[in-house]
Design an enzyme around this catalytic site. Structure first.
Site, mmCIF file in Angstrom:
data_model
loop_
_atom_site.group_PDB
_atom_site.id
_atom_site.type_symbol
_atom_site.label_atom_id
_atom_site.label_comp_id
_atom_site.label_asym_id
_atom_site.label_seq_id
_atom_site.Cartn_x
_atom_site.Cartn_y
_atom_site.Cartn_z
ATOM 1 N N HIS A 160 0.848 -1.203 0.000
ATOM 2 C CA HIS A 160 0.000 0.000 0.000
ATOM 3 C C HIS A 160 0.886 1.257 0.000
ATOM 4 O O HIS A 160 0.632 2.202 -0.753
ATOM 5 C CB HIS A 160 -0.878 0.056 1.261
ATOM 6 C CG HIS A 160 -1.930 -1.003 1.345
ATOM 7 N ND1 HIS A 160 -2.081 -1.804 2.442
ATOM 8 C CD2 HIS A 160 -2.904 -1.375 0.466
ATOM 9 C CE1 HIS A 160 -3.107 -2.637 2.248
ATOM 10 N NE2 HIS A 160 -3.614 -2.399 1.060
ATOM 11 N N LYS A 181 -17.062 -8.004 6.130
ATOM 12 C CA LYS A 181 -15.799 -8.663 6.455
ATOM 13 C C LYS A 181 -15.591 -8.765 7.958
ATOM 14 O O LYS A 181 -16.202 -8.043 8.729
ATOM 15 C CB LYS A 181 -14.642 -7.879 5.824
ATOM 16 C CG LYS A 181 -14.550 -8.062 4.329
ATOM 17 C CD LYS A 181 -13.271 -7.448 3.815
ATOM 18 C CE LYS A 181 -13.139 -7.568 2.315
ATOM 19 N NZ LYS A 181 -11.977 -6.835 1.805
ATOM 20 N N ARG A 234 -1.089 -5.852 -8.782
ATOM 21 C CA ARG A 234 0.063 -6.681 -8.412
ATOM 22 C C ARG A 234 0.409 -7.671 -9.511
ATOM 23 O O ARG A 234 1.549 -7.844 -9.881
ATOM 24 C CB ARG A 234 -0.235 -7.455 -7.124
ATOM 25 C CG ARG A 234 -0.185 -6.573 -5.907
ATOM 26 C CD ARG A 234 -0.857 -7.222 -4.744
ATOM 27 N NE ARG A 234 -2.305 -7.159 -4.913
ATOM 28 C CZ ARG A 234 -3.162 -7.208 -3.911
ATOM 29 N NH1 ARG A 234 -2.738 -7.349 -2.693
ATOM 30 N NH2 ARG A 234 -4.455 -7.113 -4.139
ATOM 31 N N SER A 288 -2.852 -7.840 2.355
ATOM 32 C CA SER A 288 -3.186 -7.803 3.785
ATOM 33 C C SER A 288 -3.582 -9.197 4.262
ATOM 34 O O SER A 288 -3.165 -9.643 5.335
ATOM 35 C CB SER A 288 -4.336 -6.826 4.026
ATOM 36 O OG SER A 288 -3.952 -5.530 3.672
#
Ligand code: ADP
Length: 164
Positions: free
Chosen positions: A17, A41, A94, A132
């Protein structure tokens, strides 16, 4: 005035990040790091904790040319971007696996808010596998995440785990 938002869960903040934030600084006058309050979540850190971790890192990454702020939000990213009068949504890519999801989100956001462009930035190679979720999984099983998350984030993760 070029204002962008960088939305995400940031649960927790990783060096990936930070890499994207640093890369986006020269491109905008103002960036709002937008911490999603996602009710579906089960986060490791509360929104308040995630925001304060981001605030703690600001002095290290801020530059005088771009104003960096942190806010939490819930609901649609496109609505939040419009309310803040942002013209861009920054997202990190990514690997090819990110692309399909990000493309769908970007096209949907463009349909919802045609005036706002999604800007994709490529991750640094050394963080291209860092997420994460992976950090949480490895850490919870006793693995090391040193160098992949800021040191104080690792300490906060350790505190969290010891309270479990
Ligand atoms: P979300 O839950 O919306 O995926 P994240 O907090 O996981 O939010 O990520 C926010 C943004 O940061 C996303 O655009 C994601 O692709 C990007 N990102 C996360 N990790 C990395 C990394 N290691 N390198 C580059 N970008 C990353």
């Amino acid at each position: 005035m070029r204002r962008a938002i960088f939305p995400g869960s940031f649960d927790p903040l990783t060096n990936g990040h930070l890499d994207i934030i640093k890369r986006s600084l020269p491109l905008f006058d103002e960036i709002i790091i937008a911490v999603l309050n996602n009710v579906d979540k089960h986060p490791m850190f509360s929104v308040r904790e995630r925001c304060s971790m981001l605030k703690a890192i600001l002095p290290e990454i801020s530059n005088s040319k771009c104003c960096l702020t942190i806010e939490s939000f819930s609901g649609l990213t496109a609505d939040f971007a419009r309310e803040r009068e942002a013209t861009a949504i920054v997202r990190g890519i990514r690997a090819v696996s990110d692309y399909e999801y990000e493309l769908r989100m970007a096209l949907m956001n463009r349909r919802l808010e045609p005036a706002i462009e999604t800007v994709f930035l490529m991750a640094a190679e050394e963080y291209s596998y860092v997420s994460s979720n992976l950090m949480k999984q490895v850490f919870e099983l006793g693995g090391r995440v040193e160098g992949l998350v800021p040191q104080f984030v690792e300490e906060k993760m350790r505190e969290k785990l010891s309270k479990k």
